[in-house]
Scaffold this motif. Structure first.
Motif, PDB file in Angstrom:
ATOM      1  N   LEU A 316       0.824  -1.199   0.000  1.00  0.00           N
ATOM      2  CA  LEU A 316       0.000   0.000   0.000  1.00  0.00           C
ATOM      3  C   LEU A 316       0.866   1.259   0.000  1.00  0.00           C
ATOM      4  CD1 LEU A 316      -3.074   0.546   0.069  1.00  0.00           C
ATOM      5  CD2 LEU A 316      -2.833   0.986   2.508  1.00  0.00           C
ATOM      6  N   ILE A 317       2.118   1.096   0.450  1.00  0.00           N
ATOM      7  CA  ILE A 317       3.059   2.213   0.387  1.00  0.00           C
ATOM      8  C   ILE A 317       3.135   2.747  -1.032  1.00  0.00           C
ATOM      9  CG2 ILE A 317       5.491   2.863   0.659  1.00  0.00           C
ATOM     10  CD1 ILE A 317       5.686   0.714   2.833  1.00  0.00           C
ATOM     11  N   GLY A 318       3.155   1.805  -1.996  1.00  0.00           N
ATOM     12  CA  GLY A 318       3.321   2.209  -3.385  1.00  0.00           C
ATOM     13  C   GLY A 318       2.147   2.968  -3.946  1.00  0.00           C
ATOM     14  N   GLU A 319       0.913   2.631  -3.512  1.00  0.00           N
ATOM     15  CA  GLU A 319      -0.250   3.343  -4.054  1.00  0.00           C
ATOM     16  C   GLU A 319      -0.681   4.493  -3.162  1.00  0.00           C
ATOM     17  OE1 GLU A 319      -4.741   2.642  -5.808  1.00  0.00           O
ATOM     18  OE2 GLU A 319      -3.614   0.950  -5.025  1.00  0.00           O
ATOM     19  N   ALA A 320      -0.651   4.306  -1.842  1.00  0.00           N
ATOM     20  CA  ALA A 320      -1.121   5.369  -0.946  1.00  0.00           C
ATOM     21  C   ALA A 320      -0.263   6.615  -1.067  1.00  0.00           C
ATOM     22  CB  ALA A 320      -1.129   4.863   0.493  1.00  0.00           C
ATOM     23  N   VAL A 321       1.047   6.423  -1.318  1.00  0.00           N
ATOM     24  CA  VAL A 321       1.906   7.590  -1.432  1.00  0.00           C
ATOM     25  C   VAL A 321       1.602   8.382  -2.704  1.00  0.00           C
ATOM     26  CG1 VAL A 321       3.864   6.602  -2.710  1.00  0.00           C
ATOM     27  CG2 VAL A 321       4.281   8.324  -0.948  1.00  0.00           C
ATOM     28  N   ASP A 322       0.911   7.714  -3.670  1.00  0.00           N
ATOM     29  CA  ASP A 322       0.540   8.430  -4.895  1.00  0.00           C
ATOM     30  C   ASP A 322      -0.321   9.647  -4.581  1.00  0.00           C
ATOM     31  OD1 ASP A 322       1.856   6.410  -6.119  1.00  0.00           O
ATOM     32  OD2 ASP A 322       0.135   5.588  -7.198  1.00  0.00           O
ATOM     33  N   TYR A 323      -1.270   9.464  -3.652  1.00  0.00           N
ATOM     34  CA  TYR A 323      -2.168  10.563  -3.325  1.00  0.00           C
ATOM     35  C   TYR A 323      -1.388  11.764  -2.787  1.00  0.00           C
ATOM     36  CZ  TYR A 323      -5.721   6.872  -3.583  1.00  0.00           C
ATOM     37  OH  TYR A 323      -6.526   5.843  -3.992  1.00  0.00           O
ATOM     38  N   ALA A 324      -0.422  11.478  -1.915  1.00  0.00           N
ATOM     39  CA  ALA A 324       0.396  12.565  -1.368  1.00  0.00           C
ATOM     40  C   ALA A 324       1.219  13.236  -2.459  1.00  0.00           C
ATOM     41  CB  ALA A 324       1.303  12.027  -0.278  1.00  0.00           C
ATOM     42  N   ILE A 325       1.750  12.438  -3.370  1.00  0.00           N
ATOM     43  CA  ILE A 325       2.562  13.007  -4.463  1.00  0.00           C
ATOM     44  C   ILE A 325       1.705  13.939  -5.326  1.00  0.00           C
ATOM     45  CG2 ILE A 325       3.766  12.406  -6.599  1.00  0.00           C
ATOM     46  CD1 ILE A 325       4.757   9.872  -5.154  1.00  0.00           C
ATOM     47  N   TYR A 326       0.488  13.496  -5.663  1.00  0.00           N
ATOM     48  CA  TYR A 326      -0.374  14.334  -6.483  1.00  0.00           C
ATOM     49  C   TYR A 326      -0.599  15.682  -5.806  1.00  0.00           C
ATOM     50  CZ  TYR A 326      -1.480   9.961  -8.936  1.00  0.00           C
ATOM     51  OH  TYR A 326      -1.396   8.797  -9.638  1.00  0.00           O
ATOM     52  N   PHE A 327      -0.887  15.638  -4.516  1.00  0.00           N
ATOM     53  CA  PHE A 327      -1.153  16.896  -3.815  1.00  0.00           C
ATOM     54  C   PHE A 327       0.094  17.756  -3.707  1.00  0.00           C
ATOM     55  CE2 PHE A 327      -1.037  19.427   0.048  1.00  0.00           C
ATOM     56  CZ  PHE A 327      -2.181  20.197  -0.094  1.00  0.00           C
ATOM     57  N   LEU A 328       1.200  17.193  -3.241  1.00  0.00           N
ATOM     58  CA  LEU A 328       2.389  18.001  -2.941  1.00  0.00           C
ATOM     59  C   LEU A 328       2.977  18.648  -4.185  1.00  0.00           C
ATOM     60  CD1 LEU A 328       4.124  15.705  -0.295  1.00  0.00           C
ATOM     61  CD2 LEU A 328       2.940  17.879   0.118  1.00  0.00           C
ATOM     62  N   ILE A 329       2.884  17.985  -5.312  1.00  0.00           N
ATOM     63  CA  ILE A 329       3.445  18.564  -6.537  1.00  0.00           C
ATOM     64  C   ILE A 329       2.433  19.481  -7.220  1.00  0.00           C
ATOM     65  CG2 ILE A 329       4.291  18.022  -8.853  1.00  0.00           C
ATOM     66  CD1 ILE A 329       5.672  15.593  -7.761  1.00  0.00           C
ATOM     67  N   GLN A 330       1.192  19.020  -7.329  1.00  0.00           N
ATOM     68  CA  GLN A 330       0.210  19.801  -8.084  1.00  0.00           C
ATOM     69  C   GLN A 330      -0.257  21.040  -7.322  1.00  0.00           C
ATOM     70  OE1 GLN A 330      -2.910  17.082  -9.302  1.00  0.00           O
ATOM     71  NE2 GLN A 330      -1.435  15.580 -10.063  1.00  0.00           N
ATOM     72  N   ALA A 331      -0.265  20.976  -5.981  1.00  0.00           N
ATOM     73  CA  ALA A 331      -0.764  22.120  -5.198  1.00  0.00           C
ATOM     74  C   ALA A 331       0.257  23.240  -5.082  1.00  0.00           C
ATOM     75  CB  ALA A 331      -1.168  21.650  -3.798  1.00  0.00           C
ATOM     76  N   ARG A 332       1.501  22.991  -5.476  1.00  0.00           N
ATOM     77  CA  ARG A 332       2.508  24.042  -5.313  1.00  0.00           C
ATOM     78  C   ARG A 332       2.264  25.214  -6.264  1.00  0.00           C
ATOM     79  NH1 ARG A 332       7.210  24.285  -8.673  1.00  0.00           N
ATOM     80  NH2 ARG A 332       7.094  22.845 -10.441  1.00  0.00           N
TER      81      ARG A 332
END
Length: 810
Positions: A316-332
């Protein structure tokens, strides 16, 4: 007039504190539930939860029957005398421990209580007892047969019983109990025919599924052997308890290794991408939330958590971290408020498609698969909610852009890829068609073997086979199962089955069989035998005629007359009366209560040499009610194949639900095709590659394919989102859309690496998932880029919220 808050402005302090406090409270509650959970590694979790009556008997044997509790013990080294002495000492120590129902090593003294009981109840147990047996001709024939044995090797055992058992009932019962094949005896204990080795068999008292108790019993063997063994002697053990305990230890080791390695790998990658420890910590928050939610949900729903579920949880590390990546990069670029309007709806739709797919697993007939489904549902929801509400409270402006590092490189790579990958559409479609043709023509693509999930190494299986060959103990591969609504009906049907099997033994179709009715005849049979016993006067008269020409005079047989008279009044043998005696383990191994109040009697068949005529057995049992001969391996394959078929059907229903959900949301057949096409091709190409490599697909590969669809749907939906924003092609990683592409590439990289790590696992079930998802997720991203309709835009038009959606993304 108060100015409106900027998109990157932090949450109000009160709301921020409330969000973090609620998250901490939920995390503590989940941690408490996990701390009070039971963790297992029993592969019976991948057996069906609701089998039919015949399958239930088989499953109970695998879980708690005698085979599941039997230890095979070998003592190697030294000379024969030293091995025999160690065998006797070890057997005595194990019997004294109280952890074992039986410990056998070939010593006769261990069977003395059973022998006395057989002698005392011989007229209730002997199949020869009937009215004709006690007439003058019948007595003469029986006594003559007994006298003829006095000059044979068996004479020493018969002579002490001659006066009280001249008809040889004890001998007859004992002969019926001798197995068709028995171990070799050396110095009074069992020994191997092939290598210098003493042998023991111990049946653990605890249930086979109680791995803690099995581990204690195994440790007791090692402790006692270390105390009594002479120098030069070594100990080896095998059997289902050893496999279960060792598998649990291996799964626990793999879980720790995967969790540590996966976390270290993901942390390194994210640190390279963000160049910030705070951003790294925030990115891992959805992962931790998802894992806690998943494990707690499984523990609450099932009462225990399987080790394979935990291993799966590391992925789940591999998929759950996707959500954080989407936010941290796209929200900047525009902050959390704008991301909730533009990015969160896409993440939410991807989440819903994943939930549709994994809901199929949650309703699986296999508890193990149902655990994976519940874990995935709860874990993904937990990770998504942590991203939606927790990350804006912690890092509202996303991860700040930094010079150099991995993220700009990923942005440039994404821009380059989406400009060129569409040129490969036709070659990729051709590959998809080739994969479809291969799958359509490949026979035996799906593997219906439960053993494919087992982590037991070949060396351990080879030792087990060697010890079974030494003991002449097969694995009871053919089993006659007799069932009835009550105990007496079951015993009567077992007697009828035994009467049909006896002729097969005589003509060599089978080597022999065991039956509980040799120890516990039906009440009707016991009454009939007792009714056939003559009174003292009639027996004395018949004896006078029978022995008139024999060297054995009637006066000497007064103990026999007295024993028959006592047997006429003897209380019937009942299961309750046998409880707590040396016979109880033997009876319980062959007679099992059913959950519905009925009973099942088991008659394990022994082969004649290396063969067993299964067709003759089936023909002999024809017409007997509720009586079947089961070939255990074939039955397990049939059972597994049935539930594999059901799992495939459930997965297809989940895929249909995904398509319907996206159709209702996208409201465009062209957009729906653009999103579904890469997912279908990713599944086809992954399955085709596995088929080309000769890999047989099983239930865990199916789980992996569901994960490919779950992960890939996020990629396809984000490419659809980019297309909806406008037209043009990005030519620089400085464009905001390059950030979206960078987030997709980084998310894909974390997924491929985490599942690639899983593919290296020594646990076949976990490795199967990893070997599907790692290449499948990569294919899903490449195909989503290749089949994205129209060019990816360079300039964004302000996006309006979807119909019916609030501007804050709620």
């Amino acid at each position: 007039m108060k100015a409106a808050p900027t998109a990157a402005a932090p949450l109000p302090a009160g709301r921020r504190a409330a969000v973090l406090a609620l998250w901490a409270l939920l995390a503590l509650a989940a941690a408490w539930a996990i701390a009070h959970s039971r963790f297992t590694a029993d592969l019976s979790a991948f057996l069906p939860a609701h089998p039919d009556a015949r399958q239930q008997v088989l499953i109970e044997q695998l879980k708690s029957g005698t085979p599941a509790r039997t230890l095979l013990i070998a003592i190697d080294g030294g000379d024969g005398a030293a091995r025999a002495a160690a065998s006797r000492a070890l057997a005595a120590a194990l019997r004294a421990s109280g952890l074992y129902e039986q410990v056998q090593n070939g010593q006769g003294d261990g069977l003395a209580p059973i022998g006395r009981w057989l002698f005392e109840h011989r007229y209730q147990l002997s199949p020869a007892v009937d009215a004709a047996h006690f007439t003058a001709p019948g007595l003469r024939s029986a006594i003559t047969g007994t006298l003829s044995l006095l000059g044979t090797p068996a004479g020493n055992a018969i002579k002490p019983l001659l006066d009280s058992d001249p008809t040889g009932e004890t001998q007859r019962i004992a002969e019926a109990l001798i197995p068709a094949r028995a171990p070799r005896t050396e110095d009074g204990v069992w020994a191997s025919r092939i290598v210098p080795r003493a042998l023991l068999v111990a049946t653990v008292r605890a249930a086979g599924a109680d791995l803690d108790a099995q581990a204690q019993a195994i440790a007791q063997v090692r402790t006692d052997f270390g105390r009594i063994a002479a120098p030069g002697l070594t100990l080896q053990m095998s059997g289902a308890p050893v496999f279960g305990v060792d598998s649990r230890a291996q799964i626990e080791h793999e879980i720790r290794w995967l969790a540590i390695a996966g976390t270290a790998l993901m942390s390194t990658l994210l640190l390279l991408a963000f160049g910030s420890l705070p951003a790294l910590a925030v990115a891992l928050l959805p992962v931790a939330s998802g894992v806690l939610a998943g494990i707690a949900a499984v523990a609450l729903a099932f009462g225990s958590v399987h080790g394979i579920t935990l291993g799966f949880g590391t992925t789940l590390i591999g998929e759950a971290v996707d959500y954080a990546i989407y936010f941290l990069i796209q929200a900047r670029a525009e902050g959390w408020r704008r991301w909730l309007v533009t990015g969160w709806p896409t993440v939410r739709l991807g989440l819903l498609t994943s939930l549709c797919g994994f809901a199929a697993l949650a309703f699986s007939g296999f508890p193990g698969l149902a655990q994976l489904g519940v874990f995935s549902l709860a874990g993904l929801v937990g990770a998504a909610l942590a991203t939606r509400y927790g990350l804006p409270a912690l890092m509202p402006g996303g991860a700040r852009a930094r010079r150099g590092g991995l993220r700009p490189l990923l942005g440039r790579l994404g821009v380059w890829g989406v400009a060129r990958l569409p040129r490969l559409r036709w070659p990729l479609l051709a590959l998809g068609l080739a994969a479809l043709a291969l799958l359509a023509t490949r026979s035996g693509l799906w593997q219906a073997e439960l053993s494919s999930l087992s982590p037991v190494p070949p060396a351990a299986l080879a030792l087990d086979a060697s010890l079974r060959a030494d003991l002449s103990a097969g694995d009871a591969s053919v089993l006659v199962v007799v069932q009835g609504a009550d105990l007496q009906t079951t015993l009567q049907r077992a007697e009828a089955a035994a009467a049909r099997l006896d002729p097969l033994v005589d003509r060599g179709a089978i080597g022999g069989f065991d039956s509980v009715t040799r120890w516990l005849p039906s009440a009707a049979t016991q009454r009939a035998r007792q009714a056939s016993l003559p009174d003292a006067a009639a027996l004395q008269a018949a004896l006078a005629q029978a022995t008139a020409t024999l060297p054995l005079k009637p006066a000497r047989l007064a103990p026999f007359v007295q024993a028959v008279e006592q047997a006429r009044q003897q209380a019937p043998i009942t299961r309750a009366a046998l409880a707590g005696t040396a016979l109880a383990p033997l009876v319980d191994a062959l007679l099992r209560p059913r959950a519905d109040g009925g009973w099942a009697a088991l008659l394990p068949l022994q082969p004649a040499g290396q063969t067993l005529d299964r067709a003759a057995v089936q023909a002999a049992l024809q017409g007997l009610p509720d009586t079947q001969a089961l070939t255990i391996g074939n039955e397990l394959r049939r059972l597994y194949a049935r539930y594999l078929g059901e799992a495939r059907a459930q997965a297809l229903l989940g895929a249909l639900a995904v398509v319907l959900l996206m159709a209702a949301t996208l409201r465009s057949w062209r957009r729906l095709l653009a999103v579904c096409q890469p997912l279908l091709l990713a599944v086809l190409l992954t399955m085709g590659a596995l088929a080309a490599l000769g890999v047989k697909l099983g239930i865990l590969h199916l789980v992996g394919l569901l994960l490919v669809v779950a992960v890939g749907s996020n990629y396809a939906l984000f490419f659809d989102l980019l297309r909806q924003r406008g037209a043009g092609t990005p030519d620089s990683s400085a464009h905001p859309e390059a950030d979206t592409l960078a987030s997709l590439l980084l998310a894909n990289l974390t997924t491929v690496l985490s599942f690639g790590l899983l593919a290296l696992s020594a646990i076949p079930a976990l490795a199967a998932i990893g070997r599907v998802v790692a290449p499948g997720a990569l294919l899903a991203l490449v195909l989503s880029a290749a089949f994205a309709p129209g060019p990816v835009p360079a300039a964004r038009a302000p996006a309006s919220p979807a119909p019916g959606r609030r501007a804050d993304g709620g």
